[in-house]
Structures are given as C-alpha cells and as structure tokens.
Scaffold this active site. Structure first.
Site, short mmCIF file in Angstrom:
data_model
loop_
_atom_site.label_atom_id
_atom_site.label_comp_id
_atom_site.label_asym_id
_atom_site.label_seq_id
_atom_site.Cartn_x
_atom_site.Cartn_y
_atom_site.Cartn_z
N LYS A 1 2.49 9.51 8.60
CA LYS A 1 1.48 8.57 9.93
C LYS A 1 2.05 9.70 10.71
CE LYS A 1 -1.58 5.71 7.72
NZ LYS A 1 -0.90 4.90 6.56
N ASP B 1 8.65 2.78 2.32
CA ASP B 1 7.92 3.12 2.41
C ASP B 1 8.26 3.56 3.66
OD1 ASP B 1 5.36 4.32 3.00
OD2 ASP B 1 4.56 3.11 1.31
N PHE C 1 0.61 -0.96 0.14
CA PHE C 1 -0.25 0.41 0.09
C PHE C 1 0.87 1.32 -0.01
CE2 PHE C 1 -2.30 3.48 2.20
CZ PHE C 1 -3.45 3.25 0.93
C1 LIG Z 1 -1.05 4.96 4.73
C2 LIG Z 1 -0.22 4.86 4.31
C3 LIG Z 1 -0.18 5.46 2.79
C4 LIG Z 1 -1.00 6.65 2.36
O1 LIG Z 1 -0.66 7.99 2.91
P1 LIG Z 1 -1.86 8.74 3.19
O2 LIG Z 1 -1.19 10.03 4.19
O3 LIG Z 1 -2.96 8.59 3.80
O4 LIG Z 1 -2.09 9.28 2.15
C5 LIG Z 1 1.21 5.31 1.91
N1 LIG Z 1 1.76 4.04 2.86
C6 LIG Z 1 1.34 3.50 3.17
C7 LIG Z 1 2.69 1.89 3.56
C8 LIG Z 1 0.65 4.31 4.25
O5 LIG Z 1 0.52 3.10 5.66
#
Ligand SMILES: *Cc1c(COP(=O)(O)O)cnc(C)c1O
Length: 399
Positions: free
Chosen positions: A252, A223, A138
């Site tokens: 986050k 990420d 994700f």
């Molecule tokens: C939540 C998340 C995103 C996206 O972040 P947003 O602030 O919702 O755009 C991308 N990568 C990972 C691993 C995430 O957990």
C-alpha cells in the site's frame, strides 16, 4: 455529457467487482481531489492507505518523471539501480537483511507464504507447512492469501481453498498456543487488523507470540501492508511492540501510489529462495522502485513527516473522542494508532460515508460498522477540523 458517458461505459465494460461512488476523479493535489464535474473533495481515504505523501507530491512526481525518461523496464535477468537502492534503504531501516519485490500486497504475502513453507521444509520436516492466521484478518485476494484471510464471507464461492491454513481469534494468546502443533511453520498476523475494523492487539500479545514462535522454530510473518511505511506513526508498526518479525510484507503506502509489494526477510530465512524459486516479471521494476524510494526518502527525511503525523494522529484521535462524548448513542469506540483510526458505530456506517461524500469528504467504512480514517501523512489540523465539522453535522442528523 462527458461524465455521464464515462459512467455508462464503466457499467458496460468494467468487471462488476466494486461498489463505486458515481464520481470520476481527474486531479489531485495534497489532501484534495477534483472530480470531472469540478467538485472538490477532501481525501481521508488516501487510496486505501496508499497515498501517504498526498496526491502529486512534487518529489514523487519528479522521481517518476526522471525515471520514466531514463528507463522503465528491463526484466529481472538484469540489474537496475532503483531496486538495489530501495532494498538497501528498507534493510537499513528495519530488522531485515534482504528484500523480494513484487507488485501488490497479495503478492508480497504470497512470497512470504511460499518462503515460509520452503524454509521450514528444508530446515525441519517436509510436513511442517501449516500456517496459522487470525479470524477477521485480511491478507489479499489471490487463492493462497484469500485462504490466509480469516473471513469466510470473502472465501465463499472460491473453494477448494489452499490446504494448510487455520485460524485463531486475534489477540488471544492461549488460543494461538493451543492451535500450534508440530506441523505449524508460520504464524501470520497484522499488527492492527485494518480491513477487519481497525482491531488492535496488546503489546503483551505480540511479545508472547514472538517468544513462542522463537521457542518452537515457527516463523512470525507480520503483514504490514496497511500498517507499514509510517501509517501508525512509526515506520513499521512492529516498532510499537518491541518485537521483530522474521518476515514482513509491505505494499500500500510503499510506492506512494505506484504499485509495488515487498517481502522483507532475515538472512537465515531468505536462504531458502535460490535462483528459480520464485519470481515476478514486473517485481523490482525501476519505475515503481524509484517512486517508492522517493516516497520513503521524503517520509524519513529528518523524521519530520513521521513526527508530524504522530502529532496529527493524537490531534485527530482526541477530536474523535470528543465527538464520541457528544454522540454516545451513535459512537461506541474510537481506536487506532497514528493515522490509522477506526470509529465504531452502533449502526451500519455506509450511510455516514455517503453523507460525507455528498459533503465533499472521502472516508471509508470497514467491517460494516466502523468508520476508518487513513489520510495522507501530510494531513493538517485544518483538514481534520473540516472532517470533524462534517461528521458532527452528519451525526446530528442521525441522532
Ligand atoms: C490491502 C491489504 C492486502 C492486499 O493488498 P493488495 O495490494 O490489494 O493485494 C493484504 N494485507 C493487508 C493487511 C492489506 O491491508
């Protein structure tokens, strides 16, 4: 009644993009939240791994108040103090030399993708632009990050997607190796797949991927939007694997609840961005950077919060493993690192989440059958005991 009217208006005026619980939260403190109708909840969601200091931590509140009284926004045509201090702090504590600030995780990844392509085109060849990500990953909801996200069910309906992305099974080095070709410019991975069900990869996997990328002039983008800022017991999850990425993305937990994204980069890669290459109106906003600075400073001070969160992670994990032994027919696996823990069930977990909600405990379900726990890093043994008690009651009803 006030709450009913609010919920009615919500269904009339908000876009229908989330399946929400019928609750309106009005106040938070530490691990606790209160709804408009006065009910108390224990929060093991932390706003999806965002509120790492808990709700309304005094140092976070004061930092926001102080900055709001001084200066909230001026644009990136000028300097302000908070983003400079925050960038330096992030570089001091990581592999990185430079930082680009944005406002969300998707934007942090979008910057990483653009930077990787520009770097590779300039350094190698114009065709070296493709990016490999993992199945079930994700990376966000903007078009490029949605394309990077290896989940067809999230992409469906939004085609045509962005060209130049392909997917390999996570934690499968041979699959990655054979997917790479001369046009590959970057490999983008989460250290732990959070949204994908708290899926882990081995230390060997990350070491091998790192070596391969280095050998072939391919950038490794990690990420850490979910795993970063202390979530897994170290400031960044890559520290567990003894490797360093070329680009790292955060969001986050970084702002402790105030929106901010960050793309951390090594100097030789950062060079590909020059004035005009990329930008964001709100990125590096003094208010969000002051909030993030206070969050990080509180997290890092004396290392106490990090070491305590590791201790709580161990405590939590062993309590869940004990629960698994009591309910082997319902719970198949407990996995995770630090305070990012998944508990896989033999059934859909939405009803467990619902039952916990009714008992005043907020947890989350991801990948359909995995309960995900990501409490604020200030969680205590008592909080964990309370959750385990509620889970036990719910599991008893289920089995
Ligand atoms: C939540 C998340 C995103 C996206 O972040 P947003 O602030 O919702 O755009 C991308 N990568 C990972 C691993 C995430 O957990």
């Amino acid at each position: 009644m006030e709450v009913k009217r609010l919920l009615d208006d919500a269904s009339l005026y908000l876009m229908n993009t989330y399946k929400r619980f019928p609750v309106v939260f009005v106040k938070g403190r530490g691990m606790k939240l209160w709804s408009a109708d006065g009910k108390e909840y224990l929060d093991f969601m932390a706003g999806i791994a965002v509120d790492i200091l808990g709700h309304c931590h005094p140092r976070h509140v004061v930092a926001i108040q102080k900055q709001a009284q001084k200066l909230v926004h001026v644009s990136n045509f000028y300097h302000t103090e908070p983003p400079i201090r925050l960038a330096k702090l992030l570089c001091d504590y990581s592999f990185a030399d430079r930082v680009f600030f944005s406002n969300s995780g998707a934007e942090a990844n979008e910057a990483a993708i653009k930077l990787a392509r520009k770097h590779s085109k300039e350094r190698f060849r114009a065709e070296k632009t493709s990016i490999i990500t993992a199945v079930n990953s994700f990376h966000g909801r903007t078009l490029a990050t949605l394309t990077a996200t290896g989940q067809p069910k999230l992409q469906s309906g939004f085609e045509p997607l962005v060209p130049g992305f392909s997917y390999v099974p996570f934690n499968d080095y041979e699959a990655l190796k054979s997917a790479i070709d001369e046009d590959t410019c970057a490999v983008m991975l989460e250290p732990i797949q959070g949204e994908g069900g708290v899926r882990m990869a081995s230390e060997d996997y990350f070491r091998h991927v790192r070596d391969l990328c280095t050998r072939l002039g391919i950038l490794l983008i990690l990420d850490e939007i979910q795993t970063g800022t202390g979530r897994t017991g170290t400031l960044f999850a890559y520290e567990h694997y003894g490797i360093e990425p070329d680009i790292l993305t955060l969001a986050k937990g970084l702002g402790g609840g105030i929106p901010i994204g960050a793309t951390l980069v090594r100097e030789d890669v950062a060079k590909a961005f020059t004035p005009g290459s990329h930008g964001s109106t709100f990125g590096g906003n003094p208010l969000s950077c002051a909030a993030a600075f206070a969050t990080l400073e509180t997290l890092l001070e004396d290392g106490i919060m990090l070491s305590e969160s590791r201790r709580m992670g161990d405590y939590f994990m062993s309590a869940l493993v004990k629960l698994q032994k009591q309910f082997p027919k319902v719970i198949t696996e407990v996995r995770g690192k630090g305070l990012l823990i998944g508990m896989e069930l033999t059934r859909e977990c939405a009803m467990v989440v619902q039952a916990c909600f009714e008992r005043g405990v907020l947890i989350n379900c991801t990948a359909g059958n995995t309960l995900r726990f990501m409490p604020p890093l200030i969680v205590t043994e008592d909080d964990i005991d309370r959750l385990i008690g509620v889970l036990k009651e719910v599991m008893e009803r289920l089995s």
